[in-house]
Scaffold this motif. Sequence first.
Motif, short mmCIF file in Angstrom:
data_model
loop_
_atom_site.label_atom_id
_atom_site.label_comp_id
_atom_site.label_asym_id
_atom_site.label_seq_id
_atom_site.Cartn_x
_atom_site.Cartn_y
_atom_site.Cartn_z
N HIS A 29 21.29 32.40 140.60
CA HIS A 29 20.33 32.36 139.50
C HIS A 29 18.90 32.40 140.04
O HIS A 29 18.54 31.64 140.94
CB HIS A 29 20.52 31.08 138.68
N TYR A 30 18.12 33.31 139.46
CA TYR A 30 16.71 33.46 139.81
C TYR A 30 15.94 33.49 138.48
O TYR A 30 16.10 34.43 137.69
CB TYR A 30 16.46 34.75 140.58
N LEU A 31 15.13 32.47 138.25
CA LEU A 31 14.46 32.35 136.96
C LEU A 31 13.63 33.58 136.62
O LEU A 31 13.63 34.06 135.49
CB LEU A 31 13.56 31.10 136.95
N TRP A 32 12.95 34.12 137.62
CA TRP A 32 12.04 35.24 137.37
C TRP A 32 12.79 36.53 137.06
O TRP A 32 12.23 37.43 136.42
CB TRP A 32 11.10 35.43 138.54
N LEU A 33 14.05 36.61 137.48
CA LEU A 33 14.86 37.79 137.17
C LEU A 33 15.72 37.59 135.93
O LEU A 33 16.20 38.55 135.33
CB LEU A 33 15.74 38.15 138.36
N ALA A 34 15.90 36.33 135.54
CA ALA A 34 16.62 36.06 134.30
C ALA A 34 15.81 36.51 133.09
O ALA A 34 16.35 37.01 132.10
CB ALA A 34 16.95 34.57 134.20
N ASN A 35 14.48 36.31 133.18
CA ASN A 35 13.58 36.73 132.11
C ASN A 35 12.41 37.49 132.74
O ASN A 35 11.28 36.99 132.75
CB ASN A 35 13.08 35.51 131.33
N PRO A 36 12.66 38.67 133.25
CA PRO A 36 11.62 39.40 133.99
C PRO A 36 10.50 39.89 133.10
O PRO A 36 10.71 40.21 131.93
CB PRO A 36 12.39 40.57 134.61
N GLY A 37 9.31 39.93 133.67
CA GLY A 37 8.17 40.42 132.93
C GLY A 37 7.33 41.36 133.77
O GLY A 37 7.71 41.74 134.89
N VAL A 38 6.18 41.74 133.24
CA VAL A 38 5.27 42.65 133.93
C VAL A 38 4.09 41.84 134.46
O VAL A 38 3.52 41.01 133.75
CB VAL A 38 4.77 43.75 132.98
N SER A 39 3.74 42.08 135.70
CA SER A 39 2.61 41.39 136.32
C SER A 39 1.84 42.37 137.18
O SER A 39 2.17 43.56 137.24
CB SER A 39 3.09 40.22 137.17
N PHE A 40 0.81 41.86 137.87
CA PHE A 40 0.05 42.74 138.77
C PHE A 40 0.94 43.36 139.83
O PHE A 40 0.65 44.43 140.36
CB PHE A 40 -1.09 41.96 139.43
N ALA A 41 2.06 42.69 140.18
CA ALA A 41 2.95 43.16 141.22
C ALA A 41 4.00 44.15 140.72
O ALA A 41 4.89 44.54 141.47
CB ALA A 41 3.64 41.97 141.89
#
Length: 297
Positions: free
Chosen positions: A17-29
């Motif tokens: 489980h990876y929180l940032w990939l469970a609910n991915p979004g758009v950022s500067f990266a």
Amino acid sequence: MKVVDPHIHLWDLKTHHYLWLANPGVSFAGDARDLKHDYLIADLLKDAGDIELLKCVHVEANHDPADPVEETRWLQSVAQAPGSRSMPNAIVAGVDLSAKNAAQILEGHAAFANTRGVRQILNVHRDKLYDYVGRHFIREAAWRENFGLLRRHGMSFDMQLYPSQMDEAAALASEHHDTQFIVNHAGMFVDRDSVAGYRAWRDGMRTLAQCPNIAVKISGLAMFDHRWTVESLRPYVLETIDTFGVERAMFASNFPVDRQFGAYGDLWRAYASIVGAASDAEKDALFVRNAERLYRI
């Protein structure tokens, strides 16, 4: 072309489980939704193509904070699995040094043969777009006390921060002169819209370089330069090498994050083009030997 890649990430979304990939979004990266798929050693080797990947170093991928040691346990099993070519050859594990159980977490990571160090992202920025953690860990007494435990385990510290934090980071490195620090992503020069921003990065990097126990990875440049070219990367690559010297700098891919902005082979060939006039010994250091030495692989 032979390389040792000292900054890659792997993840298996079926089992971890990876929180940032469970609910991915758009950022500067970039758009993390494009990364919401398994990325394993076989995928890395496929991306490498005609680049001869000799060894690699896995840097923590923001795994479930409730069990950071599980990521290390999994990565060690990956390295020992048939067909892995012993990759990842080194593991930079995740830890929150401000946590009450930080000592226990460090001991858990240290139990695995491929563990070489830890990373805790430190990036704080006044612009919420760029702010990762929202607090200055380096200034916290508990965090600093637990940082001293790295020496007990012979662990290095991968340091991801912004130029505005470099003076404090240099002071920390001077205090812990027997711990190896490795700056991630060439110091993350983020404030690119002003001369002051460039000077802050340049001067901050020079301050860090005064500490002999700090090295740097030239990586992650595409996070701030999505349409990069050899010429757009050149000044940051050359300034970083000039600041730290060939003996304390190394190239890295930051894959698969930087995969959003270019192919693996294109990135490494861009680095090779930029340092094309360097000696064979200097190129060997930048592409292979420094990573092997600093991560003891």
